[in-house]
Design a protein around this motif. Structure first.
Motif, PDB file in Angstrom:
ATOM      1  N   PRO A 184       9.672  -0.872  -0.986  1.00  0.00           N
ATOM      2  CA  PRO A 184      10.449  -1.139   0.227  1.00  0.00           C
ATOM      3  C   PRO A 184      11.225   0.080   0.710  1.00  0.00           C
ATOM      4  CG  PRO A 184      11.331  -2.390  -1.645  1.00  0.00           C
ATOM      5  CD  PRO A 184      10.060  -1.765  -2.093  1.00  0.00           C
TER       6      PRO A 184
ATOM      7  N   GLY B  48       9.648   1.264   4.461  1.00  0.00           N
ATOM      8  CA  GLY B  48       8.598   1.282   3.457  1.00  0.00           C
ATOM      9  C   GLY B  48       8.236   2.675   3.021  1.00  0.00           C
TER      10      GLY B  48
ATOM     11  N   LEU C 209       5.771  -8.156   1.044  1.00  0.00           N
ATOM     12  CA  LEU C 209       6.174  -6.905   1.694  1.00  0.00           C
ATOM     13  C   LEU C 209       5.334  -6.655   2.950  1.00  0.00           C
ATOM     14  CD1 LEU C 209       6.691  -4.606  -1.451  1.00  0.00           C
ATOM     15  CD2 LEU C 209       8.419  -5.066   0.288  1.00  0.00           C
TER      16      LEU C 209
ATOM     17  N   TYR D 225       6.254  -4.756   6.306  1.00  0.00           N
ATOM     18  CA  TYR D 225       6.365  -3.294   6.209  1.00  0.00           C
ATOM     19  C   TYR D 225       4.997  -2.631   6.001  1.00  0.00           C
ATOM     20  CZ  TYR D 225      11.290  -4.468   5.495  1.00  0.00           C
ATOM     21  OH  TYR D 225      12.559  -4.962   5.634  1.00  0.00           O
TER      22      TYR D 225
END
Lengths: 364, 364
Positions: free
Chosen positions: B71, B216, B243, B246
């Protein structure tokens, strides 16, 4: 044999599913984004209207001074315990042996924060007041998970919770709530979130369990605690330049589903009765206290798995995508009632249970 | 006075902006999501097609065995240094005094990992081979940031980089690349990403600088390093269940913009010349080596800020939204050329520079 579909595969392709809200796919995000003005500015490293508005909304809902949005509960909870430990200058906490921090986080609490957990109660039951008063060692913080997910989502009676909280306050022990499924237990307790949270110094809640968001968590407490948690969020690498995809979906699905928790709970009660009417099936708890419970089969995993695949292919209804071994001879799965349950036609569901009962009779 | 708009406000409302790709708003995500099939399954805790495909693509592009999506770069880089330190059983590294880990991360490296950084070179220049060979103490890892953002995005010559890498290899010192802006320096070096990365044991790259994603990062290295980094990602609370917001945007804008880095670099060269033709203005570097450089004014921040607000309101072109004090008497800002530059009509830009020159003459 290698071409036989797995339980996960037949479940994901099933016409209906007893648990959850449906597939975790891009539509979950797209549906929300379509309603968002493209000119809406991103949050910027924890600041900006989109993050501050939601933090204020959740602080008010949880009855806490301040709330901070985190990308994950793993990050939020380690940080909560670290702040409490630093304040007491004591790197020792207590929690249940099946606490998320103990079994799902690769020992982050120990490896990153050097905090030692003392395990209370055992793997088959809840932490009681006696476990807490009987603690031989000093701790900075006690973490309680409500409901205790890994044992079927069990809950202490609210009176016992109040007694634990009173004892902790008296002894100067900080009390932290792992409220990953806090919203889901409010109907059983008959309390508001703020009434439950008032017993705790700090609270974590999640937005991708029954709220059905993509990811994200809120950590709430007093203003000083919240400010410190932002510093630790930066240290953990969680103070992202933009968290809005998670915030927007959390806020959207919170609004959409928070009012459905009572329905999910009542549906879980009905569903657990139907499971228990089948041969060789019990649920834990016997009477659910949230939308979550465990379904136990008096037969080993491999046999039940074959049975559930056949059941799903025959009836079009998936009961679970993941069956686990319990003790070598019996097996179980976790069921969380969500939007999917109400979509199953009653007649189809009843037929499915009749078929399940029949099939179980064949292997027991 | 309180109603006077700030520099940030006039910049964000400007008709044109010399730097960046445009506003960081929800459209950045919406534009990508509109092209994504709603049935696309989410990644699940680091697994699944959407994350694995992008990781493989980036590993190949960077010329490394394996790549892991994170991230944030804050998380990725602390973890890279931790793995190198654990391998050498030595909790000591070296980096520049203006390294991201030193000035923007609330000391996460020290507070979470107990790693001690030795600061090489000084706040006004790059790390040289002599700084590295002259290190009196043992280190597990040397971190180099290419380009060194906080001093205007300066770069060592590639030959010096090769010499540092050879020395580190000889001494058993791991070399880590902070490649937050790696893509941006490839035109100047005339190298592929893999050719630059071959000098390093581990590499971090970012997707929200000139790539223009939402957030990211990728951390790449050998297969063992990558596997360890996943364990630490879980510990940090960065192994999110999803995730994909991103990842999808990183992959989309990487494809869209990676081919434009040469253009951004050439535009930066032209732009720095126009700035330096103005009275009392210099750029650092004098000749940019990427799309990023610093513009220095031989006048204090308050005076230049007032001037830039007026310039923006008069010409409709924003040169920056954030001016910083340099040494009390002079001021500067960072400029990163992106898609916005090419939108500015040449005549309007030339008029703006004429006006800037005139205004500066009035205050110098």
């Amino acid at each position: 044999m290698s071409e036989r579909p797995t339980l996960a595969e037949v479940f994901s392709r099933a016409e209906y599913r007893l648990s959850g809200h449906g597939p975790r796919n891009a539509d979950v995000l797209k549906a929300v984004l379509e309603q968002v003005d493209g000119n809406m500015e991103s949050d910027m490293y924890g600041k900006g209207k989109v993050i501050e508005d939601f933090q204020e909304e959740m602080a008010a809902y949880l009855g806490k001074e301040a709330a901070v949005f985190f990308p994950s509960g793993t990050m939020a909870q380690q940080i909560a315990l670290r702040i409490h430990c630093d304040e007491k200058k004591l790197a020792q906490v207590a929690y249940h042996p099946l606490c998320h921090l103990e079994i799902h986080e690769e020992d982050g609490l120990k490896e990153l924060h050097g905090i030692r957990p003392i395990l209370l109660a055992d793997r088959h039951r809840l932490i009681t007041l006696e476990d807490v008063t009987g603690l031989g060692e000093e701790i900075a913080c006690l973490l309680l998970e409500l409901p205790q997910r890994e044992i079927g989502g069990q809950l202490p009676e609210f009176r016992e919770l109040e007694a634990i909280a009173a004892y902790c306050r008296e002894k100067g022990i900080k009390l932290h709530l792992d409220g990953a499924r806090l919203f889901e237990i409010l109907p059983y307790y008959g309390k508001t979130a703020a009434e439950v949270c008032a017993l705790f110094d700090s609270v974590y809640v999640s937005f991708y369990k029954s709220i059905g968001g993509i990811a994200g968590a809120i950590l709430a407490g007093d203003a000083g605690f919240a400010e410190q948690s932002k510093v630790w969020k930066r240290r953990h690498g969680g103070d992202l330049i933009s968290l809005y995809p998670y915030i927007l979906t959390s806020a959207h699905y919170f609004k959409e589903r928070i009012g459905r928790m009572d329905r999910y709970y009542r549906e879980a009660l009905a569903l657990s009765e139907q499971f228990q009417a089948c041969r060789g099936v019990t649920t834990r708890p016997a009477v659910p206290v949230s939308n979550l419970f465990h379904v136990h089969f008096d037969a080993p995993k491999d046999k039940v798995e074959t049975l559930l695949i056949a059941l799903c292919e025959e009836t079009g209804i998936g009961v679970t995508g993941s069956l686990r071994d319990f003790d070598g001879e019996t097996s179980y799965f976790e069921l969380s009632v969500g939007d999917g349950y109400a979509l199953v036609p009653e007649e189809r569901r009843n037929d499915m249970f009749r078929s399940l009962d029949g099939k179980l009779s064949g292997i027991l």
